[in-house]
Design a protein around this motif. Structure first.
Motif, PDB file in Angstrom:
ATOM      1  N   ALA A   1      36.219  23.639  44.618  1.00  0.00           N
ATOM      2  CA  ALA A   1      36.273  24.969  44.007  1.00  0.00           C
ATOM      3  C   ALA A   1      36.500  26.041  45.056  1.00  0.00           C
ATOM      4  O   ALA A   1      37.348  26.930  44.886  1.00  0.00           O
ATOM      5  CB  ALA A   1      34.973  25.243  43.244  1.00  0.00           C
ATOM      6  N   LEU A   2      35.760  25.995  46.165  1.00  0.00           N
ATOM      7  CA  LEU A   2      35.915  26.996  47.218  1.00  0.00           C
ATOM      8  C   LEU A   2      37.319  26.960  47.808  1.00  0.00           C
ATOM      9  O   LEU A   2      37.919  28.007  48.082  1.00  0.00           O
ATOM     10  CB  LEU A   2      34.872  26.773  48.311  1.00  0.00           C
ATOM     11  CG  LEU A   2      33.424  27.114  47.931  1.00  0.00           C
ATOM     12  CD1 LEU A   2      32.488  26.736  49.073  1.00  0.00           C
ATOM     13  CD2 LEU A   2      33.278  28.589  47.581  1.00  0.00           C
ATOM     14  N   ASP A   3      37.854  25.756  48.015  1.00  0.00           N
ATOM     15  CA  ASP A   3      39.206  25.628  48.551  1.00  0.00           C
ATOM     16  C   ASP A   3      40.230  26.260  47.613  1.00  0.00           C
ATOM     17  O   ASP A   3      41.144  26.983  48.061  1.00  0.00           O
ATOM     18  CB  ASP A   3      39.555  24.151  48.778  1.00  0.00           C
ATOM     19  CG  ASP A   3      38.715  23.510  49.883  1.00  0.00           C
ATOM     20  OD1 ASP A   3      38.155  24.261  50.714  1.00  0.00           O
ATOM     21  OD2 ASP A   3      38.602  22.270  49.898  1.00  0.00           O
ATOM     22  N   LYS A   4      40.082  26.025  46.319  1.00  0.00           N
ATOM     23  CA  LYS A   4      41.050  26.554  45.356  1.00  0.00           C
ATOM     24  C   LYS A   4      40.875  28.061  45.141  1.00  0.00           C
ATOM     25  O   LYS A   4      41.848  28.763  44.879  1.00  0.00           O
ATOM     26  CB  LYS A   4      40.936  25.787  44.038  1.00  0.00           C
ATOM     27  CG  LYS A   4      41.386  24.332  44.177  1.00  0.00           C
ATOM     28  CD  LYS A   4      41.552  23.638  42.842  1.00  0.00           C
ATOM     29  CE  LYS A   4      42.126  22.233  43.063  1.00  0.00           C
ATOM     30  NZ  LYS A   4      42.432  21.543  41.795  1.00  0.00           N
ATOM     31  N   ILE A   5      39.656  28.550  45.265  1.00  0.00           N
ATOM     32  CA  ILE A   5      39.437  30.000  45.168  1.00  0.00           C
ATOM     33  C   ILE A   5      40.163  30.702  46.309  1.00  0.00           C
ATOM     34  O   ILE A   5      40.816  31.741  46.115  1.00  0.00           O
ATOM     35  CB  ILE A   5      37.933  30.316  45.200  1.00  0.00           C
ATOM     36  CG1 ILE A   5      37.289  29.922  43.867  1.00  0.00           C
ATOM     37  CG2 ILE A   5      37.688  31.807  45.464  1.00  0.00           C
ATOM     38  CD1 ILE A   5      35.776  29.950  43.875  1.00  0.00           C
ATOM     39  N   ARG A   6      40.086  30.133  47.522  1.00  0.00           N
ATOM     40  CA  ARG A   6      40.745  30.751  48.676  1.00  0.00           C
ATOM     41  C   ARG A   6      42.264  30.739  48.530  1.00  0.00           C
ATOM     42  O   ARG A   6      42.939  31.715  48.897  1.00  0.00           O
ATOM     43  CB  ARG A   6      40.346  30.005  49.949  1.00  0.00           C
ATOM     44  CG  ARG A   6      38.869  30.145  50.307  1.00  0.00           C
ATOM     45  CD  ARG A   6      38.558  29.498  51.652  1.00  0.00           C
ATOM     46  NE  ARG A   6      37.118  29.430  51.877  1.00  0.00           N
ATOM     47  CZ  ARG A   6      36.384  28.326  51.775  1.00  0.00           C
ATOM     48  NH1 ARG A   6      36.976  27.169  51.452  1.00  0.00           N
ATOM     49  NH2 ARG A   6      35.087  28.343  51.985  1.00  0.00           N
ATOM     50  N   SER A   7      42.812  29.663  47.991  1.00  0.00           N
ATOM     51  CA  SER A   7      44.275  29.542  47.920  1.00  0.00           C
ATOM     52  C   SER A   7      44.861  30.204  46.681  1.00  0.00           C
ATOM     53  O   SER A   7      45.948  30.790  46.733  1.00  0.00           O
ATOM     54  CB  SER A   7      44.691  28.063  47.961  1.00  0.00           C
ATOM     55  OG  SER A   7      44.156  27.357  46.849  1.00  0.00           O
ATOM     56  N   LEU A   8      44.161  30.146  45.550  1.00  0.00           N
ATOM     57  CA  LEU A   8      44.722  30.630  44.285  1.00  0.00           C
ATOM     58  C   LEU A   8      44.275  32.038  43.914  1.00  0.00           C
ATOM     59  O   LEU A   8      44.923  32.701  43.110  1.00  0.00           O
ATOM     60  CB  LEU A   8      44.333  29.662  43.163  1.00  0.00           C
ATOM     61  CG  LEU A   8      44.860  28.226  43.305  1.00  0.00           C
ATOM     62  CD1 LEU A   8      44.240  27.332  42.248  1.00  0.00           C
ATOM     63  CD2 LEU A   8      46.381  28.207  43.209  1.00  0.00           C
TER      64      LEU A   8
ATOM     65  N   ASN B   1      29.172  35.998  49.293  1.00  0.00           N
ATOM     66  CA  ASN B   1      29.030  36.381  50.705  1.00  0.00           C
ATOM     67  C   ASN B   1      30.368  36.619  51.391  1.00  0.00           C
ATOM     68  O   ASN B   1      30.424  37.216  52.471  1.00  0.00           O
ATOM     69  CB  ASN B   1      28.262  35.301  51.479  1.00  0.00           C
ATOM     70  CG  ASN B   1      26.781  35.339  51.180  1.00  0.00           C
ATOM     71  OD1 ASN B   1      26.264  36.345  50.704  1.00  0.00           O
ATOM     72  ND2 ASN B   1      26.089  34.238  51.438  1.00  0.00           N
ATOM     73  N   THR B   2      31.453  36.128  50.796  1.00  0.00           N
ATOM     74  CA  THR B   2      32.772  36.256  51.438  1.00  0.00           C
ATOM     75  C   THR B   2      33.626  37.290  50.712  1.00  0.00           C
ATOM     76  O   THR B   2      33.746  38.426  51.153  1.00  0.00           O
ATOM     77  CB  THR B   2      33.479  34.892  51.493  1.00  0.00           C
ATOM     78  OG1 THR B   2      33.500  34.292  50.188  1.00  0.00           O
ATOM     79  CG2 THR B   2      32.768  33.955  52.461  1.00  0.00           C
ATOM     80  N   GLU B   3      34.193  36.892  49.569  1.00  0.00           N
ATOM     81  CA  GLU B   3      35.038  37.828  48.810  1.00  0.00           C
ATOM     82  C   GLU B   3      34.636  37.735  47.343  1.00  0.00           C
ATOM     83  O   GLU B   3      35.140  36.884  46.604  1.00  0.00           O
ATOM     84  CB  GLU B   3      36.520  37.483  48.972  1.00  0.00           C
ATOM     85  CG  GLU B   3      37.443  38.533  48.386  1.00  0.00           C
ATOM     86  CD  GLU B   3      38.896  38.238  48.709  1.00  0.00           C
ATOM     87  OE1 GLU B   3      39.759  38.848  48.071  1.00  0.00           O
ATOM     88  OE2 GLU B   3      39.160  37.405  49.585  1.00  0.00           O
ATOM     89  N   PRO B   4      33.703  38.590  46.896  1.00  0.00           N
ATOM     90  CA  PRO B   4      33.155  38.469  45.540  1.00  0.00           C
ATOM     91  C   PRO B   4      34.219  38.541  44.454  1.00  0.00           C
ATOM     92  O   PRO B   4      35.101  39.406  44.482  1.00  0.00           O
ATOM     93  CB  PRO B   4      32.197  39.662  45.441  1.00  0.00           C
ATOM     94  CG  PRO B   4      31.843  39.993  46.850  1.00  0.00           C
ATOM     95  CD  PRO B   4      33.078  39.688  47.653  1.00  0.00           C
TER      96      PRO B   4
END
Length: 348
Positions: free
Chosen positions: A41-48, A73-76
């Protein structure tokens, strides 16, 4: 307007398909992808970079709370949690609200719910709502429009709140002193299985006693009473004391509990200063009740949360525009204002 792009995260292939189908067949939104565990999920949130994420609480590799904490904590981005109705699921859901999830949807029958389509309308509505959520809090410009001299020696604080409530309540209650000279009742839109977990969590974090309200108990200063989910809370005067009444909701009332329903009962009280607070939430619940209090109560005060700190500005905005507020404050200033108000001494 472009479709709301949703990432669906659940460890069950069946649930991912069912949730995807519900979203894809709904106007104005689409599923950009799915993920089967927290790390994926985190990987796909960053890319998509989806607009909204639906996130299962219980997952392998990296659980839902850990994923949510990393997101915030990163990009809400707006997150809707999917939770089971177990005690563990309820406790985890309350924790997720504290961490910054916008809202949650309960799976009807466990982690793999064959009847998940029963909550389709709720899920779709909450995705639309989450897309509008304010996660980037800005410095708030606040104002106290009216200062009042209360008429009586006794106070009652009543708080109405919906989306974003658990986190807002945590901030507000942490500002209140243990010796607060008023009882506090809280009407938080929440299902029956979750208000007890909310009360228990807030009790751990606050110097006040916080509990789920029981039918027939007498209101005490320095205690916070959370209205039970799925029912209605009213307050009546018995002799010189205030007593809680819990009952099933009459048909036709949308929210259980309802802020309006409780506030209507407060409008009939006598010899108490009523201090009403409207916090973050979708819609206008509380507005009609405040109108009745303003018309019938000679000693009252209304505080609305400011737009800058409201996750959803619906309920405060409605109260301000249709009733008026004596003060419009950011969430981190409301507790201080309440503390100052209850030390005022009335004339009677």
């Amino acid at each position: 307007m472009n479709d709301i792009r949703v990432l669906v995260v659940d460890d069950s292939a069946f649930m991912r398909k069912m949730i995807t189908d519900m979203i894809q067949t709904s106007k104005g939104m689409s599923v950009v992808d799915t993920a089967r565990n927290g790390q994926q999920a985190l990987d796909k949130i960053r890319s998509l970079k989806p607009d909204v994420v639906t996130l299962d609480v219980e997952m392998p590799v990296l659980d839902g709370l850990s994923v949510l904490r990393e997101i915030m904590n990163t990009e809400p981005i707006p997150v809707i949690m999917l939770s089971s109705l177990t005690q563990h699921g309820a406790d985890a859901t309350i924790k997720s609200m504290e961490l910054g999830a916008v809202d949650f949807v309960s799976k009807p029958s466990g982690s793999i719910s064959l009847d998940i389509d029963n909550v389709k309308e709720e899920l779709i509505n909450k995705i639309h709502m989450a897309y509008q959520a304010n996660l980037q809090k800005k410095p708030a410009h606040y104002q106290v429009k009216n200062t009042k001299q209360f008429l009586y020696h006794r106070n009652l604080i009543a708080i109405g709140v919906s989306t974003g409530g658990p986190k807002a309540l945590q901030i507000l209650l942490n500002q209140l002193p243990q010796e607060l000279a008023s009882p506090v009742i809280v009407i938080q839109h929440m299902p029956a299985s979750f208000t007890k977990s909310l009360a228990r969590r807030l009790n751990q974090l606050s110097s006040l006693t916080v509990k789920e309200a029981d039918h027939g108990e007498i209101l005490k200063q320095g205690t916070v009473y959370i209205a039970p989910g799925g029912k209605q809370l009213t307050v009546k005067k018995v002799g010189q004391t205030l007593v809680i009444n819990i009952d099933l909701s009459p048909t036709g009332i949308k929210h259980t509990p309802s802020v309006d329903y409780t506030y209507h009962s407060l409008s009939k009280l006598s010899d108490f200063n009523l201090i009403n607070v409207i916090l973050t939430g979708m819609g206008s619940d509380g507005t009609n009740g405040l109108k009745q209090i303003k018309q019938s109560q000679p000693s009252h005060y209304i505080i609305a949360e400011s737009e800058e700190t409201s996750v959803i500005y619906g309920m405060p905005k409605s109260a301000i525009e249709n009733v008026g507020a004596d003060a419009v404050l950011p969430i981190n200033k409301i507790g201080e204002a309440l503390t100052e108000l209850v030390v005022q001494k009335g004339e009677s």
